[in-house]
Scaffold this active site. Structure first.
Site, PDB file in Angstrom:
ATOM      1  N   TYR A 158      28.870  83.578 -20.483  1.00 18.87           N
ATOM      2  CA  TYR A 158      28.699  83.247 -21.903  1.00 18.87           C
ATOM      3  C   TYR A 158      28.401  81.743 -22.062  1.00 18.87           C
ATOM      4  O   TYR A 158      28.528  80.973 -21.117  1.00 18.87           O
ATOM      5  CB  TYR A 158      29.950  83.623 -22.686  1.00 18.87           C
ATOM      6  CG  TYR A 158      31.216  83.113 -22.060  1.00 18.87           C
ATOM      7  CD1 TYR A 158      31.578  81.779 -22.204  1.00 18.87           C
ATOM      8  CD2 TYR A 158      32.047  83.935 -21.309  1.00 18.87           C
ATOM      9  CE1 TYR A 158      32.717  81.282 -21.622  1.00 18.87           C
ATOM     10  CE2 TYR A 158      33.201  83.442 -20.713  1.00 18.87           C
ATOM     11  CZ  TYR A 158      33.527  82.113 -20.879  1.00 18.87           C
ATOM     12  OH  TYR A 158      34.657  81.613 -20.295  1.00 18.87           O
TER      13      TYR A 158
ATOM     14  N   SER B 233      39.897  76.150 -21.266  1.00 24.12           N
ATOM     15  CA  SER B 233      39.599  77.495 -20.773  1.00 24.12           C
ATOM     16  C   SER B 233      40.122  78.524 -21.772  1.00 24.12           C
ATOM     17  O   SER B 233      40.769  78.179 -22.766  1.00 24.12           O
ATOM     18  CB  SER B 233      40.250  77.705 -19.412  1.00 24.12           C
ATOM     19  OG  SER B 233      41.636  77.954 -19.607  1.00 24.12           O
ATOM     20  N   LYS B 234      39.860  79.769 -21.444  1.00 18.90           N
ATOM     21  CA  LYS B 234      40.304  80.888 -22.282  1.00 18.90           C
ATOM     22  C   LYS B 234      41.796  80.862 -22.584  1.00 18.90           C
ATOM     23  O   LYS B 234      42.225  81.447 -23.565  1.00 18.90           O
ATOM     24  CB  LYS B 234      40.011  82.197 -21.541  1.00 18.90           C
ATOM     25  CG  LYS B 234      38.595  82.688 -21.708  1.00 18.90           C
ATOM     26  CD  LYS B 234      38.453  84.032 -21.029  1.00 18.90           C
ATOM     27  CE  LYS B 234      37.042  84.176 -20.517  1.00 18.90           C
ATOM     28  NZ  LYS B 234      36.839  85.275 -19.623  1.00 18.90           N
ATOM     29  N   ARG B 235      42.558  80.245 -21.673  1.00 13.43           N
ATOM     30  CA  ARG B 235      44.006  80.192 -21.906  1.00 13.43           C
ATOM     31  C   ARG B 235      44.314  79.381 -23.166  1.00 13.43           C
ATOM     32  O   ARG B 235      45.335  79.583 -23.804  1.00 13.43           O
ATOM     33  CB  ARG B 235      44.718  79.507 -20.729  1.00 13.43           C
ATOM     34  CG  ARG B 235      44.889  80.375 -19.520  1.00 13.43           C
ATOM     35  CD  ARG B 235      45.607  79.598 -18.429  1.00 13.43           C
ATOM     36  NE  ARG B 235      44.900  78.363 -18.093  1.00 13.43           N
ATOM     37  CZ  ARG B 235      45.361  77.142 -18.298  1.00 13.43           C
ATOM     38  NH1 ARG B 235      46.526  76.958 -18.870  1.00 13.43           N
ATOM     39  NH2 ARG B 235      44.666  76.081 -17.928  1.00 13.43           N
ATOM     40  N   HIS B 236      43.432  78.442 -23.520  1.00 14.81           N
ATOM     41  CA  HIS B 236      43.704  77.563 -24.652  1.00 14.81           C
ATOM     42  C   HIS B 236      43.185  78.113 -25.966  1.00 14.81           C
ATOM     43  O   HIS B 236      43.822  77.980 -26.993  1.00 14.81           O
ATOM     44  CB  HIS B 236      43.048  76.194 -24.422  1.00 14.81           C
ATOM     45  CG  HIS B 236      43.509  75.497 -23.185  1.00 14.81           C
ATOM     46  ND1 HIS B 236      42.682  75.278 -22.112  1.00 14.81           N
ATOM     47  CD2 HIS B 236      44.714  74.967 -22.859  1.00 14.81           C
ATOM     48  CE1 HIS B 236      43.356  74.624 -21.163  1.00 14.81           C
ATOM     49  NE2 HIS B 236      44.589  74.437 -21.588  1.00 14.81           N
TER      50      HIS B 236
END
Ligand code: GLU
Length: 481
Positions: A14, A248-251
């Protein structure tokens, strides 16, 4: 010189918001100077590059309104704009460098390279190995045999540049090995492909993440070898998460299209990303035109910006509300559709309801949520269980019936008339307004928070108001579990 900048994503996933910030700064620079913004697809990683990923990048860029003057879909004078379609050009430049004595064919096998590495590591440990090809000065190879093309890195000297953001940077040439330009299968390595493309596309400024600083000396050595003037370079610091680690996606959501699907508006995301690393005094909110007029490199920070969701939402909400209600009606329609509600975007009730509802909304999804009960069939209206328990006990049944009776008399059926009638009754009966308004709100909307009660009634209209108040009275008589 006409400004020519490029955004060169690899279609391996993406479009990351960090990448968008790079694209945005380049785009702003091009637009500010009436230059060209080039979109180049770096798809030489055959395993990870897919047409679907390329499409996702194009869709994301289009949604953001970061339009490009040259690119894979629109063409241009310096195409093609996909690296896999430029193979002949890479071959041509490799041959030019070989002919000029600046590069050579290397027939070393991977076993030979490994053996040299192992011998080095046995003596010096696993850092600092640089392959020394026996083919650097040999001319007796057979070009019909598999070979790579390597650059003949000068043994001495330094390569440096004055980075637009970092200032002077220098690296000793002896730090570089004879890096590969073309693999035996003809595919260019990143540094070579990037150099050929930036040179032939006449790029004047390369904007990219500072993880590419290590690559710049090799690219510059190639310009030097070709006697060509290099572009300027601006290496941007990474975008970090709130904890200081790479975002990252964790954030947070990191894919641009995820923001689209969450109901963000492009100007909100762009404004936030522009400010994440660039400033113009204390100003937080910028229109797109203001960004174009004001963006400059002098005010891009040298340290990494930390992603702050609260700030993003603040900026986003501002841009959402900056749209006209008619435009928001168009934008929110698909989000209502996702909730099973079909309302034509030009329905005057929709446009009118948006005015008060948008004041509490950050995204289009919030807006749809806030508009939901205005357009939902009574049967599928959901009541907040806590609100129902707290405000719709048997004692409230009579209040709701009385409200229905008063609302029935309101002519015209508008907020002022309703306020007059209901207000007079509240005063006369001595009942606390809160004990009237909250049960009515839950009965009408299913919720404990909504725009003003009379405004909500007017927007719902007489029929729906009466039906819901009466249904609320019935529910109030049936104790909630
Ligand atoms: N394809 C590279 C990337 O996505 C581009 C780097 C550059 O802009 O030179 O990181």
């Amino acid at each position: 010189m006409t400004v020519r900048v490029r955004f060169a994503p690899s279609p391996t996933g993406y479009l990351h918001v960090g990448g968008v910030r790079t694209a945005l700064y380049s785009w702003l620079w091009a637009r500010r100077h009436g230059g060209s913004f080039v979109l180049r697809i770096e798809d030489t990683d055959a395993k990870r590059s897919t047409p679907e990923n390329e499409q996702v990048i194009l869709d994301a860029m289009r949604w953001l309104g970061l339009d490009w003057d040259e690119g894979p879909d629109v063409g241009g004078d310096h195409g093609p704009y996909r690296q896999t379609e430029r193979m002949a050009l890479y071959r041509e430049y490799a041959e030019k460098l070989i002919a000029a004595g600046k590069a050579y064919r290397c027939y070393a096998t991977s076993e030979e390279i490994q053996a040299q590495r192992a011998a080095f590591e046995a003596e010096h440990g696993n850092k600092g190995f640089r392959f020394r090809s026996p083919w650097r000065d040999r001319t007796d190879g057979d070009p019909s045999q598999p070979h790579s093309v390597r650059f003949k890195t000068p043994a001495d000297g330094v390569m440096g540049w004055n980075d637009v953001l970092r200032g002077p940077i220098e690296v000793a040439n002896k730090e570089q090995q004879d890096f590969v330009l073309l693999r035996p299968n003809g595919l260019p390595l990143y540094n070579f492909g990037c150099f050929v493309d930036d040179l032939t596309m006449k790029i004047t400024l390369v904007v990219r993440g500072d993880d590419h600083i290590v690559n710049t000396p090799q690219q510059l050595l190639l310009y030097q070898a070709m006697d060509a003037e290099p572009p300027r370079f601006a290496h941007l610091p990474m975008v970090l998460g709130p904890d200081g680690k790479k975002l990252s996606k964790r954030h947070a959501a990191v894919s641009v299209l995820e923001y689209r699907d969450l109901g963000y508006v492009p100007d909100g995301l762009l404004n936030y990303l522009a400010r994440l690393g660039w400033s113009h005094g204390d100003q937080e909110i910028f229109t797109r035109d203001e960004l174009i007029a004001l963006f400059d490199w002098d005010h891009v920070g040298k340290t990494a910006g930390r992603y702050d969701l609260k700030k993003l939402e603040h900026v986003q909400g501002h841009h959402l509300r900056a749209h006209t209600d008619a435009r928001l009606a168009e934008l929110v329609a698909p989000f209502l559709g996702a909730r099973g509600i079909t309302v034509p975007a030009d329905d005057p009730r929709l446009v009118r309801a948006i005015g008060p509802v948008k004041l509490r909304a950050t995204t289009l999804a919030d807006l749809a949520e806030g508009l939901d009960y205005f357009f939902r069939e009574d049967e599928s209206l959901e009541y907040d269980p806590k609100g129902r328990k707290k405000f719709m006990g048997p004692d409230q049944a009579v209040t709701l019936e009385k409200l229905a009776e008063l609302a029935e008399q309101a002519t015209p059926f508008d907020a002022a008339t309703l306020e007059g009638l209901i207000g007079a009754w509240v005063e006369e009966s001595g009942i606390k307004m809160k004990l009237v308004a909250q049960p009515a709100r839950v009965a009408l909307t299913g919720r404990t928070a909504s725009p003003g009660l009379y405004e909500t009634m007017e927007l719902l209209g007489r029929e729906t108001t009466l039906r819901r108040l009466r249904r609320g009275a019935e529910l109030a008589r049936t104790p909630a579990e």
